[in-house]
Motif scaffolding. Structure first.
Motif, PDB file in Angstrom:
ATOM      1  N   ALA A 185       7.177   2.309  -7.937  1.00 58.85           N
ATOM      2  CA  ALA A 185       7.397   2.603  -9.355  1.00 58.85           C
ATOM      3  C   ALA A 185       6.415   1.822 -10.222  1.00 58.85           C
ATOM      4  O   ALA A 185       5.872   2.343 -11.207  1.00 58.85           O
ATOM      5  N   ALA A 186       6.181   0.547  -9.846  1.00 55.44           N
ATOM      6  CA  ALA A 186       5.239  -0.281 -10.613  1.00 55.44           C
ATOM      7  C   ALA A 186       3.829   0.282 -10.513  1.00 55.44           C
ATOM      8  O   ALA A 186       3.086   0.332 -11.508  1.00 55.44           O
ATOM      9  N   ARG A 187       3.478   0.708  -9.253  1.00 54.68           N
ATOM     10  CA  ARG A 187       2.141   1.280  -9.095  1.00 54.68           C
ATOM     11  C   ARG A 187       1.998   2.579  -9.879  1.00 54.68           C
ATOM     12  O   ARG A 187       0.967   2.861 -10.469  1.00 54.68           O
TER      13      ARG A 187
ATOM     14  N   GLY B  16       0.799  -1.206   0.000  1.00 57.08           N
ATOM     15  CA  GLY B  16       0.000   0.000   0.000  1.00 57.08           C
ATOM     16  C   GLY B  16       0.835   1.261   0.000  1.00 57.08           C
ATOM     17  O   GLY B  16       2.064   1.253  -0.011  1.00 57.08           O
ATOM     18  N   LYS B  17       0.125   2.381   0.073  1.00 55.58           N
ATOM     19  CA  LYS B  17       0.805   3.664   0.050  1.00 55.58           C
ATOM     20  C   LYS B  17       1.542   3.962   1.360  1.00 55.58           C
ATOM     21  O   LYS B  17       2.378   4.868   1.410  1.00 55.58           O
TER      22      LYS B  17
ATOM     23  N   ARG C  87      -0.594   3.110 -12.694  1.00 57.32           N
ATOM     24  CA  ARG C  87      -1.536   4.221 -12.604  1.00 57.32           C
ATOM     25  C   ARG C  87      -1.490   5.075 -13.863  1.00 57.32           C
ATOM     26  O   ARG C  87      -2.532   5.506 -14.379  1.00 57.32           O
ATOM     27  N   ALA C  88      -0.276   5.293 -14.372  1.00 59.69           N
ATOM     28  CA  ALA C  88      -0.138   6.087 -15.595  1.00 59.69           C
ATOM     29  C   ALA C  88      -0.827   5.376 -16.763  1.00 59.69           C
ATOM     30  O   ALA C  88      -1.538   6.006 -17.559  1.00 59.69           O
ATOM     31  N   LYS C  89      -0.614   4.071 -16.848  1.00 60.30           N
ATOM     32  CA  LYS C  89      -1.257   3.298 -17.908  1.00 60.30           C
ATOM     33  C   LYS C  89      -2.772   3.315 -17.737  1.00 60.30           C
ATOM     34  O   LYS C  89      -3.526   3.445 -18.710  1.00 60.30           O
ATOM     35  N   GLU C  90      -3.188   3.183 -16.484  1.00 60.54           N
ATOM     36  CA  GLU C  90      -4.619   3.196 -16.186  1.00 60.54           C
ATOM     37  C   GLU C  90      -5.248   4.520 -16.588  1.00 60.54           C
ATOM     38  O   GLU C  90      -6.356   4.567 -17.139  1.00 60.54           O
ATOM     39  N   LEU C  91      -4.516   5.612 -16.340  1.00 61.19           N
ATOM     40  CA  LEU C  91      -5.032   6.933 -16.700  1.00 61.19           C
ATOM     41  C   LEU C  91      -5.125   7.095 -18.211  1.00 61.19           C
ATOM     42  O   LEU C  91      -6.067   7.697 -18.723  1.00 61.19           O
ATOM     43  N   VAL C  92      -4.133   6.561 -18.933  1.00 58.97           N
ATOM     44  CA  VAL C  92      -4.168   6.629 -20.401  1.00 58.97           C
ATOM     45  C   VAL C  92      -5.376   5.866 -20.922  1.00 58.97           C
ATOM     46  O   VAL C  92      -6.134   6.347 -21.778  1.00 58.97           O
TER      47      VAL C  92
END
Length: 421
Positions: free
Chosen positions: A115-117, A73-74, A121-126
């Protein structure tokens, strides 16, 4: 017995002195004082401080399992920092340096996980941006649709799809949502205007059909004073029905009620008319029997052999035919049709006779015969001259011309004979 003297308790990573002072050994081999034990024997103190170490190790183990299962988690960074502080200043006996070393490795793992998250997250946003762009584009393509029901259902489904897609950054998400909302609003306004217009049309149709119902009820109530009134009023009902079909549709429940009234007036009128015509038909059966007799008399002139006599006999039948009067409706077309067949046959015979006795036609037939006879005589003369001169070609041409004209002459003489019968 006197109590046994206290004995120092120690392990590879620390000791509890006889006076209760507690020491832990550092990775460099030095000792660091971490407390004073006075609650029991040094051995009990050693066990207590080792238990504290076991607790710290358990926390490191738990964190490691969470990170390796990607469930850190965060809060992993905060947990790592908290554990590092607790281990660095720990009042515990054990390999604290090894625990710190494990934390170093876990920090690297946590960084990899972060880094993976971040990448995910970046991919998810795209993907979310692409999906929301598709949703908005489809909504905009539907904004001008006239398929009110199916389009409304699809736009509602798109709203649910939007909710299932992760949020983007505030600006991008708001821009897409504004486009989406604008498209939905445009469709909603057009649909509202459409149904408002439809309501207006239905209200106009209701008013018009109420007028038609009143006219139908008035027409059905009109008294019949002449037999022709039935036909006139029946045509009136047909005109009202045509107007009904052109009037459009009112609200369904209103339309149904108005139709019941209109149909009742129409059915009542035609039932009364048919009943009256049936009564009249009963009196027309005698007329039918009389016309059947006249029809036998008329058919007797066929085939026409004496035109003058046939015309006279038919004229006598026609004069009495009209005096007989109407026949039942179901027999009218049959009986009238048979008389027309006789009238047509006599008319055809009269036309044929006129053509046969036409002076102009006879004169033309006679002229044709004379012309062909003269032509035949001419070619016979040419044939005799050609034979006498020994000209075979001219003789053959003359014989061909003679043969053709003899055939034509036979046809012309046959046509002329028709005028001399």
């Amino acid at each position: 017995m006197p109590a046994a003297p206290a004995v120092e308790a120690k392990s590879s990573w620390g000791r509890v002195a006889v006076d209760g002072t507690v020491f832990v050994r550092t990775a460099e081999g030095d000792e660091r004082e971490i407390g004073n034990w006075a609650a029991g024997t040094p051995a009990e103190g050693l066990a207590f401080y080792q238990t504290r170490f076991d607790g710290l190790r358990t926390k490191v183990d738990l964190l490691e399992r969470r990170l390796r299962s990607d469930q850190g988690g965060k809060d992993a960074a905060a947990t790592l920092a908290e554990l590092r502080g607790a281990i660095t200043d720990a009042h515990a006996i054990g390999d604290l340096a090894a625990l710190l070393g494990r934390l170093d490795a876990l920090e690297q793992l946590a960084e990899q996980r972060r880094a993976a998250r971040k990448e995910a997250r970046a991919k998810e946003l795209v993907e979310a941006a692409e999906r929301k762009e598709h949703i908005v584009a489809e909504a905009e393509s539907l904004a001008e649709s006239g398929q009110w029901k199916s389009t409304g259902e699809r736009l509602r489904a798109l709203v649910e799809e939007w909710k299932a897609v992760p949020r983007l950054d505030r600006k991008a998400d708001d821009e897409l949502w504004n486009r989406f909302a604008t498209a939905r609003s445009a469709f909603a306004k057009r649909r509202k205007a459409h149904f408002a217009e439809l309501d207006s049309e239905r209200e106009a149709a209701r008013a018009r059909k109420e007028e038609l119902v009143e006219q139908a009820e008035e027409l059905a109530a009109q008294p019949i004073t002449q037999p022709t009134d039935w036909a006139e009023n029946a045509q009136g009902f047909r005109d009202l029905m045509a107007s009904w079909k052109k009037a459009g549709h009112a609200q369904r429940d209103v339309e149904d009620k108005l139709w019941v009234r209109f149909k009742a007036a129409q059915d009542g009128f035609f039932a009364a008319r048919n009943a009256d015509l049936d009564r009249r038909d009963t009196g027309f059966k005698e007329n039918l029997a009389r016309k059947e007799e006249l029809l036998v008399e008329a058919k007797a002139v066929l085939p026409v052999t004496d035109l003058k006599a046939a015309k006279s006999a038919l004229r006598a039948v026609q004069e009495r035919w009209e005096d007989v009067g109407p026949v039942p409706r179901d027999a009218k077309s049959r009986i009238e049709g048979q008389l027309r067949d006789v009238e047509r046959a006599v008319a055809d015979a009269e036309q044929a006779e006129w053509q046969r006795t036409n002076p102009e036609a006879r004169a033309r037939a006679e002229a044709t015969v004379r012309q062909l006879e003269a032509s035949l005589e001419k070619f016979e003369t040419e044939l005799n001259k050609a034979k006498a001169a020994g000209n075979a070609r001219k003789a053959a041409d003359a014989e061909a011309a003679i043969s053709a004209r003899r055939e034509w002459l036979e046809q012309a003489q046959s046509a002329l004979a028709e005028f001399t019968r």
